[in-house]
Write an enzyme that holds these catalytic residues in place. Sequence first.
Site, mmCIF file in Angstrom:
data_model
loop_
_atom_site.group_PDB
_atom_site.id
_atom_site.type_symbol
_atom_site.label_atom_id
_atom_site.label_comp_id
_atom_site.label_asym_id
_atom_site.label_seq_id
_atom_site.Cartn_x
_atom_site.Cartn_y
_atom_site.Cartn_z
ATOM 1 N N ASP A 168 0.827 -1.188 0.000
ATOM 2 C CA ASP A 168 0.000 0.000 0.000
ATOM 3 C C ASP A 168 0.874 1.256 0.000
ATOM 4 O O ASP A 168 1.831 1.340 0.775
ATOM 5 C CB ASP A 168 -0.845 -0.081 1.279
ATOM 6 C CG ASP A 168 -1.746 1.097 1.460
ATOM 7 O OD1 ASP A 168 -2.833 1.064 0.890
ATOM 8 O OD2 ASP A 168 -1.339 2.039 2.165
ATOM 9 N N THR B 157 -3.333 6.897 -2.827
ATOM 10 C CA THR B 157 -2.108 7.393 -2.207
ATOM 11 C C THR B 157 -0.920 7.270 -3.152
ATOM 12 O O THR B 157 -0.122 8.199 -3.269
ATOM 13 C CB THR B 157 -1.791 6.626 -0.910
ATOM 14 O OG1 THR B 157 -1.848 5.240 -1.173
ATOM 15 C CG2 THR B 157 -2.769 6.966 0.177
ATOM 16 N N THR B 158 -0.828 6.131 -3.831
ATOM 17 C CA THR B 158 0.305 5.930 -4.732
ATOM 18 C C THR B 158 0.240 6.949 -5.866
ATOM 19 O O THR B 158 1.248 7.573 -6.223
ATOM 20 C CB THR B 158 0.300 4.504 -5.298
ATOM 21 O OG1 THR B 158 -0.031 3.606 -4.254
ATOM 22 C CG2 THR B 158 1.641 4.136 -5.862
ATOM 23 N N ASP C 165 -9.287 0.652 2.549
ATOM 24 C CA ASP C 165 -9.421 1.398 1.294
ATOM 25 C C ASP C 165 -10.814 1.216 0.701
ATOM 26 O O ASP C 165 -11.437 2.170 0.241
ATOM 27 C CB ASP C 165 -8.371 0.931 0.266
ATOM 28 C CG ASP C 165 -6.976 1.449 0.610
ATOM 29 O OD1 ASP C 165 -6.801 1.972 1.722
ATOM 30 O OD2 ASP C 165 -6.070 1.319 -0.230
HETATM 31 N N1 LIG Z 1 -9.346 -3.405 -13.323
HETATM 32 C C1 LIG Z 1 -8.627 -2.321 -13.536
HETATM 33 N N2 LIG Z 1 -8.370 -1.901 -14.781
HETATM 34 C C2 LIG Z 1 -7.658 -0.782 -14.977
HETATM 35 N N3 LIG Z 1 -7.147 -0.018 -14.018
HETATM 36 C C3 LIG Z 1 -7.376 -0.383 -12.768
HETATM 37 C C4 LIG Z 1 -8.128 -1.542 -12.448
HETATM 38 N N4 LIG Z 1 -8.181 -1.649 -11.106
HETATM 39 C C5 LIG Z 1 -7.488 -0.600 -10.628
HETATM 40 N N5 LIG Z 1 -7.009 0.168 -11.613
HETATM 41 C C6 LIG Z 1 -6.236 1.402 -11.495
HETATM 42 O O1 LIG Z 1 -5.191 1.248 -10.572
HETATM 43 C C7 LIG Z 1 -4.899 2.515 -9.988
HETATM 44 C C8 LIG Z 1 -4.809 2.382 -8.485
HETATM 45 O O2 LIG Z 1 -3.729 1.590 -8.117
HETATM 46 P P1 LIG Z 1 -3.256 1.459 -6.605
HETATM 47 O O3 LIG Z 1 -2.072 0.563 -6.618
HETATM 48 O O4 LIG Z 1 -4.408 1.081 -5.765
HETATM 49 O O5 LIG Z 1 -2.766 2.902 -6.255
HETATM 50 P P2 LIG Z 1 -3.395 4.011 -5.323
HETATM 51 O O6 LIG Z 1 -2.660 3.862 -4.037
HETATM 52 O O7 LIG Z 1 -3.089 5.287 -6.004
HETATM 53 O O8 LIG Z 1 -4.854 3.742 -5.194
HETATM 54 C C9 LIG Z 1 -6.016 3.446 -10.381
HETATM 55 O O9 LIG Z 1 -5.562 4.367 -11.335
HETATM 56 C C10 LIG Z 1 -7.067 2.520 -10.951
HETATM 57 O O10 LIG Z 1 -7.846 3.125 -11.944
HETATM 58 MG MG LIG Z 2 -5.852 1.966 -4.504
#
Ligand SMILES: Nc1ncnc2c1ncn2[C@@H]1O[C@H](COP(=O)(O)OP(=O)(O)O)[C@@H](O)[C@H]1O
Ligand SMILES: [Mg+2]
Length: 547
Positions: A65, A98-99, A394
């Site tokens: 995370d 967050t990322t 989350d």
């Molecule tokens: N099934 C999916 N298809 C495309 N993008 C996805 C999917 N699931 C999540 N994402 C993308 O992954 C990103 C979030 O990644 P994550 O590692 O959770 O980072 P954060 O900490 O920013 O939430 C978002 O931009 C989201 O749109």
């Molecule tokens: Mg996320």
Amino acid sequence: MSAEFAGQQVIILKEGTSRATGRDAQHASIAAARVVGESVKSSFGPKGMDKMLVDGFGDVTITNDGATILDEMDVQHPAAKMLVEVAKAQDDEVGDGTTTAVILTGELLGKAEQLLEKDVHPTVIVDGYQIAAKKALEILEAIAIKVDPADKVMLKKVATVSLATKMLAEYADEVSDFCVRAILEVAEKDAKGFKVDIDDVKVEKKPGESLSNTRLIQGVLLDKEVVHPGMPKRIENAKIVLLSCPLEVEKTEFDAKLNIKNPDQMKGFLDEEEKMLREMVDKIVSAGANVAICEKGIDDVAQHFLAKKGVLAVRRVKQSDMEKLVKATGAHMVTSLEDLGGKDLGNAQLVEERKVSDDKMTFVEGCKNPKAVTVLIRGGTERIVDEAERAVHDALCVIRDVMVNPKVVAGGGAPEAEVAKRLRAYADKFSGREQLAVQAFAESFELIPMVLAENAGMDPIDTQVELRTKHEQGVLWAGVDPFKGKVADMAKQNVYEPLAVKLQLVKSASEAAAMILKIDDVIAASKKEMKGPPNGPEDSGEDAGEY
Ligand SMILES: Nc1ncnc2c1ncn2[C@@H]1O[C@H](COP(=O)(O)OP(=O)(O)O)[C@@H](O)[C@H]1O
Ligand SMILES: [Mg+2]
């Protein structure tokens, strides 16, 4: 540090203080913040499969995370610490993204560095970024889709996407289901819409069984057993007293010496203590309680008396749990037994100790206020339940986000690509250096889908070209599908995220970047002596023992 003043040396800073100014300070701050941004890239998105991160110093951290990664990194540089705060702010405000926020801040600074090299003044960049951020918020509002805040199907979609990037992905379907149920349970509706306090959902974790056994419990679950084997393990129609004071005889703060000359005196002394404890228990029983939940300790003797009276008692309950119990059962928190009365008691249909794998836990169910739910997380090991807990957090947050601000955007970097497109067009309205800054902001946004693509093994440049074309052609939600490894319409893929998450990341990233850009003087006091071994590594702190 000293300066010459009227021929005299004036000392203004303590010895050992280091100072960097001007371009040097800027350069160092930006570089430090960018390292942090770089280090979280590999964990981004559903295919951010390496949860193994190597920071600027070559150390490896394994986690999942964004906020946690940074938390564990023990960042030293003050500017890098500000990036950690960006992640925290994002986490506190909206719980997800967050990322993205950290990557974006890092990139905003990277682009700023290029502009600084071209002699654009930092304040011009900051102003340009502020203009662009304001516009980006407008664009996001404009493209967002309005939804029904209580639309379970949509809430579930949003929760599933949030879970998709985490270890719980495999169970996203079930877990998102009961996260939605939990939030709907605690949500309050008024004229303006829904209010949700995420803390009303208690998350309890217990290693054992598997992630698929994670479940929702209607009530408050305490990770505590009933204190005495002679007590009932199940009480229906519970009348509950919540105590924040111990059921013990206070020990004196200082050592007292008691000269006991004969056995009678000793007995008298012990009898007195017993009498006090008995009185405490009597007060509880005569108030009508059959369940006592105590934040502090319960003396063995008091336990014995409580058991004799058929009272179920639990001790050393966390303060946060006590607060939940106050809400759920309607009991008052009792700070002193002096004036305990029936009015202080709370109610629950059932209080019962049950076995959860090898441990015993106490369930408080059927509460007066039904707005009390607990998610019980199960999973193979401690590490797994910890990660699952973060994922559930989350998911709960994004559901809340949508209920409170019922607008969504599609995911997969589609909104970021669209914002980039429209910002580029907007930049043309400006001239000179300001234009460059707005353009830089637009390009930083475009990095988000590119990192998704990169982590999915796609070619980032090809993806960028294709995304730009699609967006120019008016495919609003063209984004990256990391599972299929291609550009696709994310709305058609049912990948939705709360608008609130995107708005917040624009705010937190642009503010942090501006703050770091405005720094031109870093004055650092000399490090305090560490407690660790003498001559340990300079930045030793907690790691000192590892070398
Ligand atoms: N099934 C999916 N298809 C495309 N993008 C996805 C999917 N699931 C999540 N994402 C993308 O992954 C990103 C979030 O990644 P994550 O590692 O959770 O980072 P954060 O900490 O920013 O939430 C978002 O931009 C989201 O749109
Ligand atoms: Mg996320």
